[in-house]
Design an enzyme around this catalytic site. Structure first.
Site, short mmCIF file in Angstrom:
data_model
loop_
_atom_site.label_atom_id
_atom_site.label_comp_id
_atom_site.label_asym_id
_atom_site.label_seq_id
_atom_site.Cartn_x
_atom_site.Cartn_y
_atom_site.Cartn_z
N SER A 177 -4.48 -6.08 0.22
CA SER A 177 -5.90 -6.36 0.05
C SER A 177 -6.56 -5.25 -0.78
CB SER A 177 -6.55 -6.50 1.43
OG SER A 177 -7.85 -7.02 1.32
N ARG B 68 -18.65 -8.70 10.32
CA ARG B 68 -17.23 -8.68 10.69
C ARG B 68 -16.73 -10.09 11.05
NH1 ARG B 68 -12.46 -6.23 9.81
NH2 ARG B 68 -11.20 -6.04 11.69
N ASP C 197 -3.05 -17.57 2.02
CA ASP C 197 -4.17 -16.66 1.76
C ASP C 197 -5.14 -17.31 0.79
OD1 ASP C 197 -5.87 -14.57 1.07
OD2 ASP C 197 -4.28 -13.16 0.60
N HIS D 218 -5.15 -14.32 4.77
CA HIS D 218 -5.11 -13.04 4.07
C HIS D 218 -4.49 -11.93 4.92
CE1 HIS D 218 -6.29 -10.02 1.24
NE2 HIS D 218 -7.12 -9.43 2.07
N ASP D 219 -4.74 -11.98 6.22
CA ASP D 219 -4.27 -10.93 7.13
C ASP D 219 -2.77 -10.99 7.40
OD1 ASP D 219 -6.25 -9.20 7.67
OD2 ASP D 219 -6.68 -9.91 9.70
#
Lengths: 389, 389
Positions: free
Chosen positions: B158, B227, B323, B356-357
């Site tokens: 990232s 968040r 992602d 994405h994580d």
């Protein structure tokens, strides 16, 4: 002053029902009344009363689908590209109806309406409403007030599509055809997540004051953030790339500060958030997103196939390839369950770079699909109508 | 007490540079000093000094990559699945370094640090930092403080991947190999949009007070909303469906109210938002998202091919199929531009239901790809190192 292809100057009408001593019982068990319904109609009901098309609006929509409220109204109704003389839903052929949903803030009873028990706005004393309740109120309008026994078509996109499905399930004998667009049988976990973050943004605004802000400063900043989140989910990566890319906003290079927006996409979102709060009530945003989250035909009927067991409508199910909020696989689930019940169903995935909001844009693909589906359905109705035999 | 496959108990170290009368000039032209750098290292530097691996962290990361700060630390470092004895980045073979980025809040100088001119926290007087500035500070740490002349590998996911690219561009002779994971040459319009909405949530929190909240109540609610938005973008539709679906949270049916969460996904997001604000500074969130937004190798060098013109590293570029925030097409853009410069580049799109994580999760695919790439690169270095000939 009538625009070309426009229904021209229109007005929102109002109807009240469930007046005391009557009440409307909502799905949650709560009772409410009176209930006001804001609605618009365009076109003429045919002598055979067989050409009524009901349009159901999405989260931030209202009864004002087409035309203008006055010569000075800058933008027309929210689906003016689709509804009008010669358009996809041709007002020269069909009698078009749309009403603001219960829980809304555009003339129908919602949290900003006066609670008859207190004489003050309901705020969070307003009962939770569901998609089924929205449909129930529309049914009352269409049957009790407009005196219709059948609808040639019920259509709508996004949350409007959820209502289309509920209409076909709850009033199977009334709905000749159904066109849910960019819709689903139940919101995804991701969809619930985005709704929840939008609500959290509103809750976090101190002006929200547990919903009790009428007469004071509304929670504009929280609602603006909620709307910005929503807006990103209605677009797509590729449409944002095409529309904004990394273009800077009125500057030659980035500002290295937290002042005016660096990028056009930031400016656009700020504008969209800021203008939304001038026209929408934050509590309505909370209630309507909850209604969407709660919608779950599988849970309600045990299975999606079972949900559609009594459906009598013909279906045109439409999805968009670029829609990641209500992706095509959700529309395909509808199609499979409808076909499993022998429902005549046409499925159409439209290619689009745009996201969920694609159905609101000028799109000849969608106009043509709906135009032909309506015409064919109308012809079938007229051939099989006993009064015509 | 050493975990199996863990680097064991570790500590964060601190280094200060750019002490008066020296300063560090940032890309924006602003001068800053002194600059503190928090960093951790694991494993041993080889006598040949050829086995150093630098890890660059993402938005909410820190120097604490692996191991535990004490026996009571519940969670290990943020990439403990990857870094340790026998793991993908094997601390029995490599000397691993990670530092908290400038602008952060985990020990390196950032907006919550003391401004030497005022004796109070910088807040928004902290200068804007860029990815290039982050890399510049890491370079100072690695060369001036750790005395290294070469890095066997620079890697990160990232925003960490952005730093990897900048390292290979700015210090081509130092970076033997580079592994950007789930990264890009410039953030998409959609990525900027999500960052901007997160910032707006923070700005909207009255406790933010234009950044001047140190010593008082921090803007917890705004940061929590930011968040939550981020979290949705790090997951995927399918991983959220698999993990939460529409499961209810500690209840048999929906509550028809705005109280406790109805759905597990809502509860999860509230928890993630709430815990984040206990460990992260809202102003750092603003600065770091801006650094990501500003990163644009095409704009900086005229073209991506030109950006990589002096690169000497070998590359392993990794993306994840699930992602949607840093989609595979962005990694492919990197690969094409690297290959156009004759850079030895391996590209690997890993299949994953996660978003994405995914790179942060236990994933033998990624561990194996990095393990083999590092081993091969290390072998090449040892074969070609003049001291070994």
């Amino acid at each position: 002053m009538v625009d070309n292809g426009s229904v021209g100057i229109v007005e929102t009408k109002h109807w009240r029902f469930a007046e005391p001593p009557n009440t409307l019982e909502l799905r949650s068990g709560a009772m409410i009344g009176p209930v006001d319904v804001a609605y618009e109609t365009y076109g003429e009901l045919s002598p055979e009363r067989d050409n009524a098309v009901l349009i159901c609006h999405a989260l931030s929509g209202d009864a004002h689908v087409a035309g203008r409220h006055g010569p000075d109204e800058r933008k027309g109704g929210w689906w003016d590209v689709m509804v009008g003389p010669g358009k996809g839903i041709d007002t020269d052929r069909y009698f078009v109806i749309c009403s603001n949903c219960i829980g809304g803030c555009k003339g129908s009873t919602g949290p900003s309406s006066t609670n008859p028990k207190t004489g003050r706005p309901y705020a969070l004393d307003f009962p939770m409403v569901t998609i089924q309740d929205m449909v129930r109120v529309q049914h009352a309008l269409v049957t009790e007030h407009l005196g219709l026994e059948r609808l040639l078509c019920v259509t709508g996109g996004s949350m409007g599509g959820m209502q289309v499905l509920q209409w076909a399930i709850d009033y199977p004998e009334m709905v000749v055809s159904a066109v849910p667009i960019a819709s689903c049988a139940r919101l995804s976990a991701q969809g619930i997540a985005f709704d929840e973050v939008g609500r959290q943004a509103i809750y976090s605004d101190p002006s929200w004051n547990d919903g009790d802000y009428y007469g004071g400063e509304p929670p504009k900043r929280g609602l603006a953030v909620a709307r910005m989140i929503g807006h990103i989910t209605y677009l797509s990566d590729s449409s944002m790339r095409a529309k904004f890319g990394r273009n800077l906003q009125d500057r030659e290079e980035v500002g290295y500060d937290f002042g005016p927006p660096d990028f056009q996409v930031e400016s656009y979102l700020r504008y969209k958030g800021g203008s939304f709060v001038e026209r929408f009530d934050a509590n309505s945003y909370l209630y309507i997103t909850k209604a969407m989250d709660y919608f779950d035909l599988r849970a309600d009927y045990g299975s999606l196939i079972n949900a559609f067991r009594n459906v009598q409508s013909r279906f045109l199910v439409v999805s968009y390839s670029g829609d990641w909020l209500f992706p095509t696989y959700q529309s395909k689930e509808l199609v499979r369950a409808l076909q499993a019940n022998g429902v005549v169903t046409t499925f159409c995935e439209l290619e689009s770079e745009y996201g969920h909001d694609a159905f609101l844009l000028q799109d000849e693909q969608l106009s043509q699909a709906i135009r032909e589906f309506l015409r064919h359905t109308h012809n079938v109705v007229r051939r099989t109508d006993p009064s015509e035999e």
